[in-house]
Enzyme design. Structure first.
Site, short mmCIF file in Angstrom:
data_model
loop_
_atom_site.label_atom_id
_atom_site.label_comp_id
_atom_site.label_asym_id
_atom_site.label_seq_id
_atom_site.Cartn_x
_atom_site.Cartn_y
_atom_site.Cartn_z
N TYR A 131 6.98 -5.45 8.15
CA TYR A 131 5.58 -6.22 7.79
C TYR A 131 4.43 -5.88 8.66
O TYR A 131 3.19 -6.32 8.62
CB TYR A 131 5.61 -7.69 7.80
CG TYR A 131 6.34 -8.37 6.41
CD1 TYR A 131 7.72 -7.93 6.57
CD2 TYR A 131 5.78 -9.11 5.43
CE1 TYR A 131 8.42 -8.60 5.32
CE2 TYR A 131 6.85 -9.50 4.58
CZ TYR A 131 7.92 -9.28 4.53
OH TYR A 131 8.69 -9.75 3.54
N LYS A 180 21.07 -6.97 10.87
CA LYS A 180 21.56 -5.85 10.13
C LYS A 180 22.15 -4.76 11.28
O LYS A 180 21.54 -3.48 11.07
CB LYS A 180 21.03 -5.26 8.93
CG LYS A 180 21.66 -4.09 8.24
CD LYS A 180 22.87 -4.83 7.20
CE LYS A 180 23.40 -3.70 6.48
NZ LYS A 180 24.45 -4.30 5.51
N ASP A 213 23.95 -9.38 5.02
CA ASP A 213 24.73 -9.29 3.59
C ASP A 213 25.84 -10.38 3.57
O ASP A 213 25.81 -11.12 2.54
CB ASP A 213 25.12 -8.20 3.14
CG ASP A 213 25.68 -7.46 4.25
OD1 ASP A 213 25.15 -7.41 5.11
OD2 ASP A 213 26.57 -6.56 3.99
N ASP A 237 12.03 -13.66 4.95
CA ASP A 237 11.40 -13.96 3.74
C ASP A 237 12.50 -14.17 2.64
O ASP A 237 12.27 -15.19 1.60
CB ASP A 237 10.53 -12.76 3.35
CG ASP A 237 9.67 -13.06 2.26
OD1 ASP A 237 9.34 -14.03 1.77
OD2 ASP A 237 9.12 -11.97 1.64
#
Ligand code: ATP
Length: 351
Positions: A131, A180, A213, A237
């Site tokens: 972002y 991640k 995940d 988000d």
């Protein structure tokens, strides 16, 4: 209930917002004032209504009011399309450097959902990551586009510290850092390293980390496993909406946006509290909107300014009103209007 003296009142900028905003704001203010909240409300415009009255969705007077008070409660805002108007939420986030978005997700009896045991908090970094707005096409034929994720040590430290401090203040037992880093070794690796380093300072709070995940899967399979989750902007988000879905959707979800600055004479950082749902134009003006999201956001505000007794009363009132079919609003299958729901909140809060 004794009337608080004017000098004991904490000034809060109130952005009623668009659509159902004024109705749910009026209900929330009435509930808080009646059950002993020590707040002086300062009404300021923002959103579509402010374009009409002031020619700007975020008038300077509104920014000045929040700057002075360091606190705002915000109803839903319609996003102006076209005309070059800036997004109110982005403007507020940037102006006040609101770096932490905090979204609790808790099962509420009376609100239909698939689980009965969810009680987690998502702390999302709100200023960095993908972002950061660094994007471009590689050529004029738009044959490819690139976007750069920015993660800084400073940005990571402040949001992870906030998550640990929040856990401590609210009696939470565990912070789970979501990332991640197995693939994004530098950006996400930095966020994870900072988290592991900071965890050593909070021996009283359990700490673990989880790949995003796997987190998404575990949140659906066993959401009760989670307590406080801290993560970066994009994952935050997505996971915060996932969490809202676990407990019945965005309609009743509260949120806060925490800033970095602490103004002189204040014990708390700048913060803006808001309902997560939209302006619901289809029911605006009918007096039937459900004010739960804004009321629970206001309860977070009351916690933030250490009026925790009032926050607890307000939550007790909201949960009791939702648990009783007679006081539920139409969006939750009931027949009560906003006024009747609010009356029930106040009555239960005062019991
Ligand atoms: P926006 O364009 O501002 O996002 P929207 O109508 O597309 O508005 P929401 O406002 O989130 O999106 O509303 C989705 C549906 O949920 C609508 O039917 C609306 O009436 C209903 N809804 C949303 N919030 C509430 C609320 N607080 N009380 C009652 N119904 C609500």
């Amino acid at each position: 209930m004794t009337t608080p003296s004017p000098s004991s009142l904490v000034p809060v900028s109130l952005i009623e917002g668009d659509g159902i905003g004024p109705e749910i704001a009026a209900a929330t203010v009435r509930a808080i004032d009646t059950i002993g909240g020590r707040i002086r409300w300062e009404r300021v415009p923002a959103g579509m209504n402010a374009i009409t009255t002031a020619g700007d969705p975020v008038p300077k007077a509104t920014l000045d009011s929040i700057e002075t008070n360091q606190l705002a409660l915000k109803g839903p805002l319609a996003t102006p399309s076209g005309g070059g108007h800036r997004s109110v939420n982005v403007a507020l986030r940037q102006h006040f450097d609101l770096y932490a978005n905090v979204r609790p997700a808790k099962t509420i009896p009376g609100v239909p959902c698939r689980y009965d045991n969810v009680d987690l908090i998502i702390v999302r970094e709100n200023t960095e990551d993908l972002y950061a707005g660094i994007e471009h096409y590689i050529d004029s034929r738009r044959s490819a586009a690139e976007s750069i994720a920015v993660i800084t040590r400073h940005g990571s430290e402040r949001v992870i510290t906030y998550a640990f401090e929040y856990a401590r203040k609210h009696g939470r037992k565990r912070v789970t850092l979501v990332h991640k880093a197995n693939i994004l070794k530098m950006t996400n690796g930095l966020f994870l390293d900072v988290g592991k380093e900071l965890a050593k300072k909070y021996a009283d709070i359990a700490f673990d980390d989880m790949i995003v995940d796997a987190t998404a899967m575990k949140m659906v399979v066993s959401p009760e496993r989670f307590d406080v989750i801290v993560t970066m902007n994009l994952f935050g988000d997505i996971l915060s909406d996932l969490a809202a879905g676990l407990v019945g959707g965005l309609g009743v979800a509260p949120a806060s946006n925490i800033g970095a600055s602490i103004a002189p004479g204040r014990d708390w950082p700048c913060a803006i509290f808001e309902a997560v749902h939209g302006t619901a134009p289809d029911i605006a003006g009918k007096g039937i909107a459900n004010p739960t999201g804004l009321m629970l956001s206001a309860a977070m505000l009351l916690d933030h300014i250490d009026q925790r007794d009032v926050a607890e009363r307000l939550r007790k009132g909201v949960f009791a009103a939702l648990a009783d079919p007679a006081s539920r609003t139409g969006d939750l299958g009931g027949t009560a209007n906003t006024q009747k729901f609010t009356d029930a909140v106040i009555a239960a809060a005062q019991r």
